[in-house]
Every structure is written in structure tokens, then in C-alpha cells.
Design an enzyme around this catalytic site. Structure first.
Site, mmCIF file in Angstrom:
data_model
loop_
_atom_site.group_PDB
_atom_site.id
_atom_site.type_symbol
_atom_site.label_atom_id
_atom_site.label_comp_id
_atom_site.label_asym_id
_atom_site.label_seq_id
_atom_site.Cartn_x
_atom_site.Cartn_y
_atom_site.Cartn_z
ATOM 1 N N LYS A 1 -15.020 10.652 -40.004
ATOM 2 C CA LYS A 1 -15.888 9.911 -40.923
ATOM 3 C C LYS A 1 -15.123 9.661 -42.221
ATOM 4 C CE LYS A 1 -20.584 10.282 -42.892
ATOM 5 N NZ LYS A 1 -21.800 11.109 -42.921
ATOM 6 N N SER B 1 -26.020 8.840 -41.521
ATOM 7 C CA SER B 1 -24.952 8.062 -42.100
ATOM 8 C C SER B 1 -23.662 8.039 -41.295
ATOM 9 C CB SER B 1 -24.658 8.567 -43.512
ATOM 10 O OG SER B 1 -24.164 9.892 -43.481
ATOM 11 N N SER C 1 -27.437 13.393 -40.806
ATOM 12 C CA SER C 1 -26.446 12.325 -40.651
ATOM 13 C C SER C 1 -25.479 12.466 -39.494
ATOM 14 C CB SER C 1 -25.649 12.153 -41.946
ATOM 15 O OG SER C 1 -26.449 11.529 -42.909
#
Lengths: 486, 89
Positions: free
Chosen positions: A78, A153, A177
């Protein structure tokens, strides 16, 4: 079956038996990404040295060196996890050109294990969002239906695994997330116990709530990656010194005697009936395999979303104060004096969702409102923690939906922040209480969109959690039968 | 409850354009309203004793980063230092 469709476990075995090379795996993943990335948009930055990384692993294998089981396995990170020499943007204009001078603790572990970093994945800006739509950089599409969001996310990390554009990925989970995009993209995602994975090098959003965690196609893959990244790190004072087992090799798949609690508040209004039915079917499967099931009540759950948004925003307002256009990151072009430079830099560098949360955090910490909001939120957090601790005296795990609905169409909720916040109801309690929680695929809707089932356990009970998840995976015939989703 | 977005934005070092004020105001008011049903905090907040922090020794580590590495992401550098607008006359 193509190599990019296989699990990390299968590829690791193939590498050990010399049935394929690390270069062949990476080559297939790169070719797959070439063909699918335009439709998916999982990556913000794709690494240019993927083949060199893979060839270095092949060389080490040829030399007979002892390697980590995940050596040669492609992984995406990420884009809020620092990578030395690789741009780390947090999907924000503020950090659009930021190249960290150091690796996050987890990045170091990934590199040391010989994993092949394929790139940095798209996310909601500074991890604030649940659909990856607040990204400044690009749109990410759900691999199961490109008109739908991948969740967030960590939407890019989930989509990349689901689409075969990498084999494993790392996300971060502040309020769901990792688990929520895992559910919406049909993969496995683990939010570890707070303090089990170092946050050193994770760009801070809400430091008391967030953890980095693994995402993969299967429970075993996820367990392998978790074993690699967990552990005490002196650079993160909140990591706990303790022994961790080899989670993957300890998976038994047995649930005889496992006590499952099903909190009715997680199946109330707002939970899509299709999701509710699918999760209950999963629970019944485990019951038939020998687990005991009881419905329980966790009434303080009703405070979770409010408490979460107040605490997370308060921490965000403090953590994001560092973006002032002085030391690193974006600086506005036109300004009059220092204060104006701060204001214009932050106003042009942050998107609306980040501004909203920074202002909310500033408000709840400001004079006259601290007691009315922040203090009450922290008190509610303590109540939720106590209530869960009590529940775990009678249950080994709790099972709930991961997200109230399947994926929703792109743009559907982007103008209604509150609607999106309320959907975090199933996931935020694990963050507020620091507990581990995993999302596993739980079938698909009639329209073909994946749904997720969440399991939650007491702190540092990841083995119990992973084992229950593995049992479920085995009972339903496996999450990943090969074949790509697009 | 009515929120003074301009004041909050000033505290947060943000500049909100006039046309966006009402949108932010409405959204923030809705979010804050959601929080108003939280129960009263009966006790003082307790420090978290379940996860005590283990601090590392407070020692400076020389040579971890070069000056160039530390400055490479800076928006403006002059003579090896971070440059900011003039603040004193």
C-alpha cells in the site's frame, strides 16, 4: 493454470521443487498486469526492477542458499508504507513526489525475505475513506465488476491480488481498511492485534488505531505473510515483545469445541439481507463441523462509529500537522508570508475528505469541545473494549459480516460522507479495542459481487482466528479454485 | 449546533474557499450531530495499561541519513538548509 493465478503457498512449493523459477513467476505477473491494469488501476507506482529482484532470488536458489518460504513471491505494498527509493504518495497531492530515504520495518522484512516488490498500490488519500475514491492519483476498479468500487482504503492492494497483478499484498487498517476491501474484492485480509506489527515507516493517520496487515487469496497465504511481518521492533514503542508461532504450519482446520459468538447488533438495520444470509450459512457450516454457536448482545456497538470518527480525526489533525510545505512534500506556488504558505500548501495539497477529518479533529480537540466530544468518545471506546473482553470470556471468536453490503457502484456514496462512515459499523470495534480480526470470502451475490465474513478474537489470538478461518475455507471447498476474476 | 468552519479551518491551518464553506459546514454539522448521542463520560480517562510502551534508549544515531538524503524531498533548499519565507523584517 497460469502462475499468476496460483497461491503463494503453491508457488513457494513449486520454487522449492524447482518446477518454476522466480523470474517465470514475476514475468507472468508483469504480463498479467500489462493486460489488466488499464481496467483495474490498482497501482500508483509499478517497480521497474521486478525482474532483477526475481533473478536475484533465482541466483540464490542456484547457489543453494537457505531462503525464506516467501522468497521469489511477488508482493504489492500500500502506498502509505515507506519504501526507500520508491515513491510513497499516500495517494495525495501532498506527497505526490515524495521518495522516502528509508524503508518501513515491514518493507525491510519483505526485502530481507527475498519477496519481489511489484509496486505501490492505490488507496484513499492518507487512508481516509472506504472506497479508494478519495485518492488524488487515480480510480481503482473492482476486479469482479469494473463499475464498482474495490473498497478501501487499501483498495489497490485488494484489487491487485484479486486481479492476479500480484500474489500477496500489504494494507493498513485503521477502521476496516484491510478487511473491507478484502471482502469487496473476494480475498482474505487480516487486521492484526495492535502492537504485533511495527508501524515504523507507516505514514501516520490515527496512530492508536492502525496496524499494517497481510492480504492474500487464501488463509494460509495470509498466515505466511503475517508470520513474516509480526514481531517487536524497537523503532515502534507500541510493539509488544512476545513469541509468535509459525502461523501457517500450525493451521489445523479443526473447530471442534470452538465457541462462536454471534453479536446480533452486527446483523441489524442497514445490513443487506443477502450478506446476512451468507454469513449465517458460514456460521452453520462451522457449527456442523463441531463448533458451538450462541447469539450474544453487544449494545455498546451503537457508539462505535461515532467514537471511531472522533478519535481517528483527532489523531489525524495532529499527525497531519507536519504537512506544512517546509521539510518535504508539496508547497503551494503562490503565497504571502509564512502563515499563508502553510494554509495554501495544506489547502491545495489535501483533498476534501482529508480536510474534513483534519477540521473535525481540530474541532473535537478545541477549547470548549474536548469534554463534549473527545473525552466522551474515549470513554465510549473503553466501554466497547470492556464489553468485548466480557464477551470473550464466553466465546473464542465472534463472527459478523465484514461490511453491510457488497461493493457499491463508483460514485454512489462519494457525495455523502456520513453514509460511508456508517457503513464502518462492523469493522471499527476491532480497531477501537486493538483486537485482531480477519475477513474471509463468504460467497457472492446474485449479481456476482463477493461478500465477506469477519471473525474477531481476543488480543494476540491470531492463531485461533486463522485456524477458524482456515476451517471455514476448507469446509466451503476453498476460496481460490484458480482462474481470474476478470 | 452551528459550526464556525472558518475559525476551525484557521486553527487547522487550512484555507477554505468561500463557495465551499457551506458544504463543509453542512457535512461537519451532520457528522458532529452523529456524535451527540455518545454517553456521558463517567470516569476520568485511564491510561492504557494493557499495552505499555517500551521506549528505546534516547540516543542520537549519527550517520543514519546523509544531509542530502534528508533534504532531497524538501520543496526549497538554500545553502544546504530548508528555505522558508522571510518572517522578520
Amino acid at each position: 493454470m497460469n502462475l499468476y493465478e496460483k497461491t503463494a503457498t503453491e508457488l513457494s512449493d513449486m520454487l522449492r521443487r524447482k518446477e518454476c523459477s522466480a523470474a517465470e513467476i514475476s514475468q507472468e505477473v508483469l504480463e498479467r498486469t500489462e493486460t489488466s491494469e488499464e481496467r483495474i488501476g490498482a497501482y500508483i507506482t509499478r517497480c521497474e526492477d521486478v525482474m532483477q529482484q526475481a533473478e536475484a532470488v533465482d541466483k540464490a536458489i542456484a547457489e543453494g542458499r537457505a531462503l525464506h518460504p516467501l522468497a521469489g513471491i511477488p508482493i504489492a505494498l500500500k502506498d502509505n508504507i515507506s519504501t526507500k527509493g520508491i515513491r510513497t504518495t499516500c495517494a495525495s497531492r501532498m506527497l505526490e513526489n515524495y521518495v522516502p530515504p528509508y524503508d518501513a520495518a515491514v518493507t525491510e522484512k519483505v526485502r530481507r525475505a527475498g519477496m519481489v516488490i511489484t509496486g505501490k498500490t492505490n488507496m484513499d488519500e492518507f487512508a481516509m475513506g472506504a472506497s479508494t475514491e478519495t485518492s488524488y492519483m487515480k480510480v481503482t476498479h473492482n476486479p469482479h465488476n469494473p463499475e464498482y468500487v474495490p473498497g478501501g482504503s487499501s483498495g489497490g492492494s485488494a484489487a491487485a491480488v484479486a486481479a492476479g497483478e500480484t500474489i500477496l499484498s500489504l494494507g493498513s487498517d485503521t477502521g476496516g481498511s484491510i478487511r473491507q476491501p478484502a471482502a469487496l474484492c473476494g480475498i482474505v485480509g487480516l487486521k492484526p492485534t495492535y502492537g504485533s506489527v511495527s508501524r515504523y515507516g507507516l505514514v501516520a493517520y490515527a496512530s492508536s488505531l492502525e496496524q499494517i496487515g497481510p492480504m492474500g487469496k487464501t488463509v494460509r497465504d495470509t498466515a505466511m505473510l503475517y508470520s513474516l511481518i509480526c514481531g517487536r521492533d524497537q523503532m515502534d514503542a507500541t510493539t509488544v515483545r512476545r513469541e509468535y508461532p509459525d502461523f501457517a504450519s500450525a493451521l489445523s482446520g479443526k473447530v471442534q469445541g470452538l465457541r462462536i459468538g454471534v453479536p446480533r447488533e452486527y446483523f441489524g438495520d442497514g445490513i443487506c439481507p443477502e450478506v446476512s444470509v451468507a454469513v449465517w450459512e458460514g456460521i452453520r457450516l462451522l457449527e456442523q463441523a463441531g463448533a458451538s454457536v450462541r447469539e450474544i448482545s453487544l449494545p455498546d456497538t451503537e457508539y462505535a462509529v461515532s467514537a471511531y470518527y472522533i478519535i481517528a480525526s483527532a489523531e489525524a489533525s495532529s499527525n497531519l500537522a507536519r504537512y506544512d510545505g517546509v521539510r518535504y512534500g508539496f508547497r503551494a506556488k503562490h503565497y504571502k508570508g509564512l502563515t499563508d504558505m502553510y494554509e495554501r500548501t495544506r489547502s491545495e495539497g489535501f483533498g476534501d475528505e482529508v480536510k474534513r477529518r483534519v477540521m473535525l479533529g481540530t474541532f473535537v480537540l478545541s477549547s470548549g469541545y474536548y469534554d463534549a466530544y473527545y473525552k466522551k468518545a474515549r470513554a465510549a471506546q473503553q466501554r466497547i473494549k470492556r464489553e468485548l473482553a466480557d464477551a470473550f470470556r464466553e466465546c473464542d471468536i465472534l463472527i459478523t459480516p465484514t461490511y453491510p453490503t457488497p461493493a457499491f457502484p463508483l460514485g454512489e456514496k462519494s457525495d455523502d460522507p456520513l453514509k460511508l462512515y456508517m457503513s464502518d459499523i462492523c469493522t471499527v470495534t476491532a480497531n477501537l479495542s486493538g483486537l485482531p480480526a480477519i475477513s474471509v470470502p463468504c460467497g457472492k451475490t446474485a449479481s456476482g459481487l463477493p461478500m465477506g465474513m469477519q471473525m474477531m478474537a481476543p488480543a494476540f489470538s491470531e492463531q485461533v482466528l486463522l485456524n477458524a478461518a482456515y476451517a471455514y475455507e476448507t469446509l466451503c471447498g476453498g476460496f481460490w479454485s484458480g482462474g481470474t476474476v476478470i | 449546533m452551528r459550526m464556525d468552519i472558518q475559525h476551525i479551518a484557521k486553527l487547522a491551518r487550512l484555507h477554505i474557499e468561500a463557495e465551499a464553506l457551506s458544504v463543509f459546514e453542512k457535512e461537519m454539522e451532520t457528522i458532529v450531530k452523529m456524535a451527540e448521542h455518545l454517553p456521558e463520560a463517567e470516569d476520568a480517562l485511564l491510561p492504557d495499561r494493557e499495552t505499555p510502551m517500551q521506549l528505546r534508549r534516547d540516543e542520537a544515531e549519527d550517520g543514519k541519513f546523509t544531509r542530502e538524503e534528508m533534504l532531497m524531498n524538501a520543496p526549497e533548499v538554500q545553502l544546504g538548509c530548508l528555505a522558508v519565507p522571510k518572517t522578520v523584517g
